[in-house]
Scaffold this motif. Structure first.
Motif, PDB file in Angstrom:
ATOM      1  N   LYS A   5       0.840  -1.191   0.000  1.00  0.00           N
ATOM      2  CA  LYS A   5       0.000   0.000   0.000  1.00  0.00           C
ATOM      3  C   LYS A   5       0.877   1.243   0.000  1.00  0.00           C
ATOM      4  CE  LYS A   5      -3.561   0.261   2.682  1.00  0.00           C
ATOM      5  NZ  LYS A   5      -4.503   0.195   3.796  1.00  0.00           N
ATOM      6  N   ARG A   7       0.496   5.895   0.069  1.00  0.00           N
ATOM      7  CA  ARG A   7      -0.386   7.054   0.190  1.00  0.00           C
ATOM      8  C   ARG A   7      -0.783   7.498  -1.206  1.00  0.00           C
ATOM      9  NH1 ARG A   7      -0.054   9.722   5.404  1.00  0.00           N
ATOM     10  NH2 ARG A   7      -0.780  11.661   4.520  1.00  0.00           N
ATOM     11  N   THR A  27      -8.157   1.526  -2.039  1.00  0.00           N
ATOM     12  CA  THR A  27      -7.612   1.239  -0.706  1.00  0.00           C
ATOM     13  C   THR A  27      -6.089   1.161  -0.711  1.00  0.00           C
ATOM     14  OG1 THR A  27      -7.655  -1.161  -0.970  1.00  0.00           O
ATOM     15  CG2 THR A  27      -9.642  -0.127  -0.094  1.00  0.00           C
ATOM     16  N   CYS A  28      -5.482   1.056  -1.893  1.00  0.00           N
ATOM     17  CA  CYS A  28      -4.043   0.775  -1.966  1.00  0.00           C
ATOM     18  C   CYS A  28      -3.175   2.001  -2.247  1.00  0.00           C
ATOM     19  CB  CYS A  28      -3.766  -0.286  -3.011  1.00  0.00           C
ATOM     20  SG  CYS A  28      -4.005   0.256  -4.724  1.00  0.00           S
ATOM     21  N   GLY A  29      -3.760   3.055  -2.807  1.00  0.00           N
ATOM     22  CA  GLY A  29      -3.002   4.259  -3.129  1.00  0.00           C
ATOM     23  C   GLY A  29      -2.357   4.258  -4.503  1.00  0.00           C
ATOM     24  N   GLN A  34      -7.347   8.962  -7.989  1.00  0.00           N
ATOM     25  CA  GLN A  34      -7.713   9.097  -6.577  1.00  0.00           C
ATOM     26  C   GLN A  34      -8.914  10.007  -6.402  1.00  0.00           C
ATOM     27  OE1 GLN A  34      -6.496   7.531  -3.862  1.00  0.00           O
ATOM     28  NE2 GLN A  34      -5.153   6.381  -5.199  1.00  0.00           N
ATOM     29  N   LYS A  66      -5.085   6.831   2.969  1.00  0.00           N
ATOM     30  CA  LYS A  66      -5.360   5.406   3.242  1.00  0.00           C
ATOM     31  C   LYS A  66      -5.158   5.030   4.705  1.00  0.00           C
ATOM     32  CE  LYS A  66      -5.969   5.587  -1.075  1.00  0.00           C
ATOM     33  NZ  LYS A  66      -7.260   6.031  -1.519  1.00  0.00           N
ATOM     34  N   PRO A  71     -13.166   4.336   6.522  1.00  0.00           N
ATOM     35  CA  PRO A  71     -13.117   4.324   5.058  1.00  0.00           C
ATOM     36  C   PRO A  71     -14.512   4.293   4.431  1.00  0.00           C
ATOM     37  CG  PRO A  71     -12.417   2.187   5.950  1.00  0.00           C
ATOM     38  CD  PRO A  71     -12.630   3.115   7.109  1.00  0.00           C
TER      39      PRO A  71
END
Length: 80
Positions: A5, A7, A27-29, A34, A66, A71
């Motif tokens: 992961k 940011r 969820t992973c960046g 984004q 993240k 979330p």
């Protein structure tokens, strides 16, 4: 997976959501779009998207760092 992961940004992004519509939050960046998922987690072998349904129509601030505990919504974790 979890170790891959990153940011996706350093501040939330205000998004106009529509009540009842489903969205895919990154969820992973790794997504270039984004805060939404573009499927980049597949090539990066990272965490999959989070599907959610907007509860109301309006602007919501979605997390890009993240680190949120709520979330896909920003909870200010980026400032910590």
């Amino acid at each position: 997976m979890e170790n891959n992961k990153k940011r996706g940004g350093d501040a939330p992004i205000g998004c106009d959501l529509v009540a009842g519509k489903k969205y895919s939050w990154c969820t992973c960046g790794h997504s270039e779009g984004q805060p939404f998922c573009d499927g980049s987690h597949n090539a990066a072998e990272s965490t999959p998207n989070l599907r959610f349904e907007a509860q109301e129509t309006g602007t919501a601030y979605l997390c890009t760092c993240k680190e949120t505990k709520n979330p896909p919504y920003c909870d200010g974790s980026h400032a910590s």
